[in-house]
Design an enzyme around this catalytic site. Structure first.
Site, PDB file in Angstrom:
ATOM      1  N   ASP A 259       0.724  -1.366  -0.053  1.00  9.45           N
ATOM      2  CA  ASP A 259       0.089   0.133   0.080  1.00  9.45           C
ATOM      3  C   ASP A 259       1.011   1.189  -0.021  1.00  9.45           C
ATOM      4  O   ASP A 259       0.693   2.220  -0.703  1.00  9.45           O
ATOM      5  CB  ASP A 259      -1.062  -0.115   1.156  1.00  9.45           C
TER       6      ASP A 259
ATOM      7  N   ASP B  11       0.584   4.109  -2.631  1.00  9.85           N
ATOM      8  CA  ASP B  11       0.634   5.545  -2.315  1.00  9.85           C
ATOM      9  C   ASP B  11       1.379   6.559  -2.856  1.00  9.85           C
ATOM     10  O   ASP B  11       1.295   7.743  -3.109  1.00  9.85           O
ATOM     11  CB  ASP B  11       0.443   5.601  -0.753  1.00  9.85           C
TER      12      ASP B  11
ATOM     13  N   LEU C 196     -21.181 -17.493  10.516  1.00  6.09           N
ATOM     14  CA  LEU C 196     -22.166 -18.692  10.762  1.00  6.09           C
ATOM     15  C   LEU C 196     -21.069 -19.515  11.591  1.00  6.09           C
ATOM     16  O   LEU C 196     -19.752 -19.762  11.062  1.00  6.09           O
ATOM     17  CB  LEU C 196     -22.652 -19.405   9.763  1.00  6.09           C
TER      18      LEU C 196
ATOM     19  N   GLU D  60     -31.037 -24.285   3.815  1.00  5.06           N
ATOM     20  CA  GLU D  60     -30.707 -23.636   2.578  1.00  5.06           C
ATOM     21  C   GLU D  60     -29.419 -23.911   2.072  1.00  5.06           C
ATOM     22  O   GLU D  60     -28.677 -23.880   2.917  1.00  5.06           O
ATOM     23  CB  GLU D  60     -30.674 -22.047   2.742  1.00  5.06           C
TER      24      GLU D  60
ATOM     25  N   LYS E  80     -25.554 -23.467   1.088  1.00  4.92           N
ATOM     26  CA  LYS E  80     -24.884 -22.288   1.486  1.00  4.92           C
ATOM     27  C   LYS E  80     -24.073 -22.008   0.280  1.00  4.92           C
ATOM     28  O   LYS E  80     -22.992 -22.666  -0.203  1.00  4.92           O
ATOM     29  CB  LYS E  80     -23.719 -22.644   2.494  1.00  4.92           C
TER      30      LYS E  80
ATOM     31  N   ASP F 149     -21.390 -20.191  -2.268  1.00  2.00           N
ATOM     32  CA  ASP F 149     -19.974 -19.855  -2.162  1.00  2.00           C
ATOM     33  C   ASP F 149     -19.851 -18.638  -3.168  1.00  2.00           C
ATOM     34  O   ASP F 149     -19.595 -18.618  -4.214  1.00  2.00           O
ATOM     35  CB  ASP F 149     -19.060 -20.842  -2.683  1.00  2.00           C
TER      36      ASP F 149
ATOM     37  N   ARG G 236     -19.669  -7.136   3.113  1.00  2.00           N
ATOM     38  CA  ARG G 236     -19.725  -7.420   4.552  1.00  2.00           C
ATOM     39  C   ARG G 236     -18.523  -6.646   5.029  1.00  2.00           C
ATOM     40  O   ARG G 236     -18.796  -6.084   6.430  1.00  2.00           O
ATOM     41  CB  ARG G 236     -19.494  -8.703   4.612  1.00  2.00           C
TER      42      ARG G 236
ATOM     43  N   GLU H  29     -26.150 -13.227  -1.126  1.00  2.00           N
ATOM     44  CA  GLU H  29     -24.940 -13.715  -1.865  1.00  2.00           C
ATOM     45  C   GLU H  29     -24.975 -13.251  -3.338  1.00  2.00           C
ATOM     46  O   GLU H  29     -25.702 -13.753  -4.068  1.00  2.00           O
ATOM     47  CB  GLU H  29     -24.604 -15.399  -1.593  1.00  2.00           C
TER      48      GLU H  29
ATOM     49  N   TYR I  87     -31.128 -14.279   1.382  1.00  2.00           N
ATOM     50  CA  TYR I  87     -31.334 -15.150   2.291  1.00  2.00           C
ATOM     51  C   TYR I  87     -31.619 -14.701   3.768  1.00  2.00           C
ATOM     52  O   TYR I  87     -31.874 -15.185   4.801  1.00  2.00           O
ATOM     53  CB  TYR I  87     -30.281 -16.085   2.353  1.00  2.00           C
TER      54      TYR I  87
ATOM     55  N   LYS J 109     -21.210 -28.025   6.917  1.00  2.00           N
ATOM     56  CA  LYS J 109     -20.160 -28.072   5.650  1.00  2.00           C
ATOM     57  C   LYS J 109     -20.233 -29.427   5.115  1.00  2.00           C
ATOM     58  O   LYS J 109     -20.206 -30.233   5.650  1.00  2.00           O
ATOM     59  CB  LYS J 109     -18.915 -27.492   6.310  1.00  2.00           C
TER      60      LYS J 109
ATOM     61  N   CYS K  81      19.110 -29.154  -7.003  1.00  2.00           N
ATOM     62  CA  CYS K  81      17.951 -28.497  -7.432  1.00  2.00           C
ATOM     63  C   CYS K  81      17.563 -28.818  -8.980  1.00  2.00           C
ATOM     64  O   CYS K  81      18.503 -28.862  -9.664  1.00  2.00           O
ATOM     65  CB  CYS K  81      18.192 -26.972  -7.494  1.00  2.00           C
TER      66      CYS K  81
ATOM     67  N   CYS L 261      18.695 -25.577 -11.502  1.00  2.00           N
ATOM     68  CA  CYS L 261      19.933 -25.203 -11.524  1.00  2.00           C
ATOM     69  C   CYS L 261      21.112 -26.260 -11.402  1.00  2.00           C
ATOM     70  O   CYS L 261      22.262 -26.282 -11.406  1.00  2.00           O
ATOM     71  CB  CYS L 261      20.259 -23.979 -10.794  1.00  2.00           C
TER      72      CYS L 261
ATOM     73  N   CYS M 184      17.166 -25.109  -2.465  1.00  2.00           N
ATOM     74  CA  CYS M 184      18.398 -25.069  -3.348  1.00  2.00           C
ATOM     75  C   CYS M 184      19.329 -24.099  -2.930  1.00  2.00           C
ATOM     76  O   CYS M 184      19.088 -23.078  -2.410  1.00  2.00           O
ATOM     77  CB  CYS M 184      17.601 -24.770  -4.940  1.00  2.00           C
TER      78      CYS M 184
ATOM     79  N   CYS N 296      20.287 -19.562  -9.513  1.00  2.00           N
ATOM     80  CA  CYS N 296      18.921 -20.608 -10.029  1.00  2.00           C
ATOM     81  C   CYS N 296      18.079 -19.843 -10.961  1.00  2.00           C
ATOM     82  O   CYS N 296      17.534 -18.698 -10.171  1.00  2.00           O
ATOM     83  CB  CYS N 296      18.496 -21.163  -8.654  1.00  2.00           C
TER      84      CYS N 296
HETATM   85  S1  IVH Z   1     -27.033 -16.494   6.765  1.00  2.00           S
HETATM   86  C1  IVH Z   1     -26.968 -14.327  10.363  1.00  2.00           C
HETATM   87  N1  IVH Z   1     -27.520 -18.166   4.778  1.00  2.00           N
HETATM   88  O1  IVH Z   1     -21.875 -17.697   4.689  1.00  2.00           O
HETATM   89  C2  IVH Z   1     -26.793 -15.171   9.308  1.00  2.00           C
HETATM   90  N2  IVH Z   1     -25.321 -17.172   4.808  1.00  2.00           N
HETATM   91  O2  IVH Z   1     -20.078 -18.377   6.737  1.00  2.00           O
HETATM   92  C3  IVH Z   1     -26.014 -14.812   8.258  1.00  2.00           C
HETATM   93  N3  IVH Z   1     -23.893 -17.652   3.128  1.00  2.00           N
HETATM   94  O3  IVH Z   1     -21.339 -14.514   5.801  1.00  2.00           O
HETATM   95  C4  IVH Z   1     -25.705 -15.635   7.226  1.00  2.00           C
HETATM   96  N4  IVH Z   1     -25.137 -18.701   1.844  1.00  2.00           N
HETATM   97  O4  IVH Z   1     -21.874 -14.870   3.012  1.00  2.00           O
HETATM   98  C5  IVH Z   1     -26.674 -17.393   5.354  1.00  2.00           C
HETATM   99  N5  IVH Z   1     -28.100 -19.345   2.809  1.00  2.00           N
HETATM  100  C6  IVH Z   1     -27.190 -18.523   3.204  1.00  2.00           C
HETATM  101  C7  IVH Z   1     -25.735 -18.533   2.736  1.00  2.00           C
HETATM  102  C8  IVH Z   1     -25.161 -17.824   4.032  1.00  2.00           C
HETATM  103  C9  IVH Z   1     -24.014 -18.235   2.116  1.00  2.00           C
HETATM  104  C10 IVH Z   1     -22.541 -17.140   3.538  1.00  2.00           C
HETATM  105  C11 IVH Z   1     -22.603 -15.473   4.162  1.00  2.00           C
HETATM  106  C12 IVH Z   1     -22.098 -15.581   5.266  1.00  2.00           C
HETATM  107  C13 IVH Z   1     -21.034 -17.023   5.270  1.00  2.00           C
HETATM  108  C14 IVH Z   1     -20.911 -17.504   6.565  1.00  2.00           C
END
Ligand code: IVH
Length: 690
Positions: free
Chosen positions: A40, A44, A90, A123, A125, A127, A146, A183, A235, A323, A417, A420, A435, A441
């Site tokens: 940074d 700057d 979570l 639900e 989760k 990504d 966030r 998300e 969500y 998970k 190595c 080299c 190495c 190298c």
């Molecule tokens: S609920 C207070 N629902 O997972 C509840 N989060 O590891 C807040 N995420 O920061 C989250 N799918 O970015 C919720 N169906 C879902 C989600 C979800 C993905 C993400 C979210 C959160 C992170 C936590």
């Protein structure tokens, strides 16, 4: 660096063009690729230099000037937004026991019987990147990332470009305030398409849909966000005024009514067993879903219960992320190759028969280090189980013993190595073999050369990492000394894109200025492992001159000899550092590099001025009599700046008495107590002013 007031208009225009391009490139690396190349502070400095030149030559400001970017100062990037309600994360569970534990905790907290059913919404989760959308009187007014959960970045303009995000709430009279959280993500097929297009244009590729979504959303230019295939699932909620719901499930229904996409797999589960059944169904479908998910989230359905449960730390007690285990697959290990990093660390890499794991084709995986290979007895030709978890580099979990070919042999980790041919050594207590080729190298060369010209080393103005990489690629430089022979390549550089007569002249002048270098800087610039600035200074101070140092280091090859003992005995240098230094000198290539540099440079003997602080740090001094070269208060300030304490009278705790003209009783007292007496000349020598 030429001060802005000394630049000619021609030079200024040239530099402004260079700065605009360079800053834009760093912006892209930082915001788009999440892969910054400079600190940074360095960034700057570029922005400030640009502004200073523009101040001097306002007429030369370019339309694409970094100073003209909208919003906050470019360095700061986005405006900060404080979330009206914190954005939480979570708690995780990795198995069913963890899920049952969650339910038990909920029941305990609410005082429910041990067999009371807990109704949850399950639900997927997603990504991606979480975002908060604020609606006032039904109109989208602000979008934020966030961030740290309390404060995020204002990405309103970017989020307005997403078709999935309604600009205003449909469906009846809107609540006065509504914050919707969800998300931002990218579909796998659209991600692949986008990456293919980028590849065709020679642009860098994103590693996975999540990075692509995050990088595309956090853009200073919303037009770039608009061009990316971003989507959104809603969500949860933040601040709400003028509306309410009794259950999470009702809330999801409301979201749909307002026009938000809600994940179609979300399900109301009367008991946790129903939720677990959904988990298994989603897990089975995971690989064929159009987007990446990394688990299933369970949320206590009743909002009154959510309120009572509240939060612990940064996570709600009423929700849990279950998970998925890392995805695994079996494939053949075709070969083991060795990657050589910047410091020479040799990392074994599994070259695999390509296989799809969790929707991604994997053909390489890390094997960590030689012990790991030995422990798992991994052999070339083996069938191996590989695993991929989220962003993590694929790993080889273990081998499949039944499928081992009869003629396989244990893997022997190379002791030289592969890049080299230099000896590769492993220090006691270290897992990594390295190495020792250092500057010779090729694998280490680029990073070493960057270090060589970096700010605390040779500090060559205008010769950044980018130029080094390009010059190295095109063979304008290969070794450090080549930097000092660039003047023989003037025409070739002038003809390169982005260079001109003036900028080449500036570069060559900057290089010439560095032909003389203090010994400690020189030692540091060599980039010997574990030899940072402090160690380099210790070495320079101890050996004084380059020749003395080099000869002693060569002699130190014999670990039983006096030269090694001397090195090892230097306060601040232990056997581990000594071994690295000796290993560097044990390589003939490195000696050649040193000789070559010596021909180009004047390496100044250690001046000793810096050493003064080591002599004076923590010592107590008394000044007496009149000093000729400085006032008493000046002398006091100098001594204190070097870490000494200045006392008014002599005692047995005094380390030195500095005696000027007409000194009186204090000098006598010092002599009586056996305190070292210094003349003014001694004092000046001590602070490096003699
Ligand atoms: S609920 C207070 N629902 O997972 C509840 N989060 O590891 C807040 N995420 O920061 C989250 N799918 O970015 C919720 N169906 C879902 C989600 C979800 C993905 C993400 C979210 C959160 C992170 C936590």
């Amino acid at each position: 660096m030429v001060p802005p007031e000394e630049l000619t208009p021609e030079q200024a225009a040239e530099e402004l063009a260079r700065l605009a391009a360079e800053i834009a490139r760093h912006d892209q690396l930082y915001h788009q690729l999440d892969a910054p190349e400079v600190s940074d502070a360095d960034y700057d400095a570029l922005v400030r230099r640009n502004a200073a030149i523009e101040m001097r030559f306002p007429g030369l400001q370019r339309p694409d000037s970094p100073s003209l970017r909208v919003g906050a100062p470019v360095a700061a990037g986005f405006t900060k937004v404080t979330h009206a309600r914190p954005m939480l994360s979570l708690d995780n569970a990795f198995d069913e026991a963890g899920v049952h534990e969650f339910c038990a905790r909920v029941r305990r907290f609410l005082g429910l019987p041990a067999d009371a059913p807990i109704e949850v919404v399950a639900e997927p989760k997603i990504d991606g990147l979480s975002a908060s959308l604020r609606y006032e009187k039904g109109r989208f007014v602000r979008g934020a990332t966030r961030g740290d959960g309390t404060t995020g970045e204002d990405i309103t303009a970017n989020l307005r470009t997403l078709a999935d995000i309604p600009q205003s709430l449909v469906d009846g009279p809107p609540p006065a305030v509504l914050e919707v959280r969800g998300e931002v993500y990218m579909r796998r097929d659209e991600f692949a398409e986008m990456n293919a297009a980028r590849a065709a244009e020679g642009k860098p590729l994103f590693a996975n849909p999540r990075n692509a979504a995050a990088g595309s959303t956090r853009q200073l230019d919303p037009a770039i966000t608009a061009s990316r295939p971003l989507r959104f699932f809603a969500y949860s909620w933040g601040e709400v005024e003028g509306d309410g719901w009794d259950t999470h499930w009702q809330f999801l229904e409301r979201l749909k009514g307002w026009g938000f996409p809600v994940n179609p797999m979300a399900q109301l589960c009367p008991t946790i067993d129903d939720a677990l059944a959904l988990y298994h169904r989603v897990a089975a479908e995971r690989a064929t879903l159009p987007y990446d998910i990394d688990g299933v989230v369970y949320k206590v359905n009743r909002v009154d219960w959510q309120r009572r449960l509240g939060f612990v730390g940064r996570a709600p007690r009423w929700a849990l992320a279950h998970k998925f285990p890392a995805e695994q697959a079996e494939t053949r290990l075709n070969d083991i190759t060795i990657q050589v990093g910047r410091t020479g660390a040799m990392t074994p890499v599994a070259e695999l028969e390509p296989i799809t794991v969790g929707g991604v084709v994997v053909s390489r995986a890390t094997l960590h280090n030689e012990d790991e290979i030995a422990r798992k007895d991994i052999r070339i030709g083996d069938w191996v189980v590989i695993q991929r978890a989220g962003d993590v580099i694929p790993q080889v979990v273990n081998i499949v013993p039944d499928k081992r070919p009869p003629d396989s042999r244990p893997y022997e980790f190379p002791d030289h190595c592969p890049a080299c041919g230099s000896l590769a050594i492993r220090e006691p207590g270290e897992a990594v073999r390295r190495c020792t080729g250092g500057l010779i190298c090729p694998a280490q060369r680029l990073e070493r050369l960057r270090h060589f010209v970096s700010r605390d080393a040779f500090d060559i103005e205008g010769l950044g990492g980018k130029h080094i990489a390009a010059f190295l690629r095109d063979k304008l430089i290969e070794t450090p000394a080549d930097v000092f022979r660039l003047k023989d390549k003037t025409t070739e550089i002038e003809e390169r894109e982005g260079w001109g007569k003036q900028s080449v002249a500036n570069l060559l002048a900057a290089i010439e200025r560095r032909r003389e270098i203090p010994l400690d800087r020189f030692i540091y610039a060599l980039g010997i492992r574990q030899v940072g600035q402090v160690t380099a200074r210790l070495l320079a101070k101890c050996y004084g001159s380059f020749d003395a140092w080099r000869d002693a280091m060569i002699a130190a090859e014999d670990p039983t000899g006096a030269a090694y003992a001397d090195l090892d005995n230097i306060e601040g240098i232990g056997p581990s550092v000594a071994t690295d230094i000796v290993a560097f000198f044990a390589e003939q290539h490195n000696l050649e590099v040193l000789e070559d540099l010596r021909r180009e440079l004047t390496i100044e003997d250690f001046a000793g001025s810096d050493g003064a602080s080591e002599t004076l740090g923590g010592k107590t001094l008394v000044f007496t009599g009149t000093l000729e070269t400085m006032t008493r208060s000046e002398a006091k300030a100098r001594a204190e700046a070097l870490g000494a304490k200045v006392a008014a009278s002599v005692s047995k705790n005094t380390d030195y008495v500095v005696v000027g003209a007409d000194a009186g009783s204090k000098a006598k007292k010092a002599a009586e107590l056996g305190v070292t007496v210094l003349s003014e000349t001694d004092w000046l020598e001590m602070i490096g002013e003699a």
